[in-house]
Design a protein around this motif. Structure first.
Motif: not given
Length: 332
Positions: A234-262
């Motif tokens: 679980l510790r190792n998976m949690t580290y993996g989740f945290g690392a993945a959060d970086v690029f998941i953030l990219v998608y979420q910001i892009h989604w907000l802006e592409s739907t007019g929420r800049t």
């Protein structure tokens, strides 16, 4: 062709794969539905391929193919299965997922709606031995438990579902591969607990213009061996989740802006150092408020993983927004 390709990516799956296949062999209500099973042997060192073929010979309800992918990594195995698939709906079943007997029929029903691109579902726990006391609070990390309410719910805004049991239109990947798409996240590699490939599958499907749904009607039992439920894993998976959060953030910001929420905040969050600063402030603000020592440990691990990754991948992070912008949606 119209139909369903079940893809099972396997790495040393000999202990669990037989029951997974036997649950697929007892599907009901799928007369007239074309489907197949593809087992991807991801350079296993046990008898995964032999077991798959032997079990399927007991009741070859539909065609089964075993293919070898020598490049290790869940993303590589999935890609091999996707490229080999004959049918237009891909059902991603993990090697330890014991699907319900209406799995194929229910998927077929759902995908009659052409707006739906991807569907996730809930996994019910099934354990080799009773799980430890800390497990229930962290079961979502193991793809077990309900994430959303409702029998069949549009979750396009959030767009994140567990990878186990996920299904997606093959058209999504055919479209991406013709554009030379390279995912930011690779998922699990052998026994290394990296993460995020499944989340990226959801987010890129949304980027192409499809809706994302979650079903509590479509379900499976997620059989988990004792060696997979450890605090260290679980510790190792949690580290993996945290690392993945970086690029998941990219998608979420892009989604907000592409739907007019800049906003000023979305513009600032495109700067790697702004996110690093925000994470560090969040860490020092919250860590002492978390009283449970195990919960605090996981919070610290995920925070650390995000900070280390965004520093290491800062150039890739900054460039990722333009890269996503170049991915062309699928036209109706």
């Amino acid at each position: 062709m119209k139909g369903i390709s079940v893809i099972i990516a396997c790495y040393n799956s000999s202990r669990v794969l037989a029951d997974t296949l036997r649950h697929l062999q007892v599907q009901k209500g799928c007369e007239g539905i074309a489907w197949e099973v593809i087992v991807v042997d991801n350079a296993s060192t046990d008898h995964t391929a032999e077991i798959a073929e032997k079990v399927w010979e007991e009741n070859p309800i539909v065609p089964l193919r075993v293919i070898l992918e020598t490049k290790q990594g869940e993303a590589h195995a999935r890609r091999a299965g996707i490229l080999a698939a004959k049918y237009d709906i891909l059902s991603v079943v993990d090697d330890d997922n014991r699907v319900a007997d209406n799995w194929i029929a229910t998927l077929h029903k759902y995908y009659q709606n052409p707006e739906i691109g991807l569907i996730g579902c809930a996994g019910e726990g099934a354990f080799e031995t009773p799980p430890p006391a800390w497990f229930k609070k962290n079961e979502h990390a193991f793809a077990i438990g309900k994430l959303y309410e409702g029998q069949f719910t549009d979750i396009t805004e959030h767009a994140l579902v567990p990878g186990a049991g996920l299904s997606v239109r093959k058209k999504v990947y055919d479209h991406l591969y013709t554009q030379g798409w390279k995912p930011f996240l690779e998922g699990r590699v052998g026994n290394k607990q990296t993460a995020g490939a499944d989340s990226e599958m959801c987010l890129i499907t949304r980027r192409l213009g499809y809706k994302i749904y979650y079903s509590n009607e479509l379900h499976f039992r997620h059989f988990t061996t004792a060696d997979r439920i450890t605090w260290e894993r679980l510790r190792n998976m949690t580290y993996g989740f945290g690392a993945a959060d970086v690029f998941i953030l990219v998608y979420q910001i892009h989604w907000l802006e592409s739907t007019g929420r800049t906003s000023m905040m979305t513009r600032l969050r495109k700067l790697w150092w702004f996110n690093l600063l925000g994470k560090k402030i969040n860490y020092f603000t919250k860590k002492n408020k978390i009283k449970d020592p195990q919960e605090r440990e996981l919070f610290e691990i995920r925070n650390k993983a995000f900070c280390e990754t965004i520093v290491k991948e800062r150039i890739k992070f900054q460039e990722a927004f333009a890269y996503l912008e170049d991915i062309k949606p699928i036209k109706p």
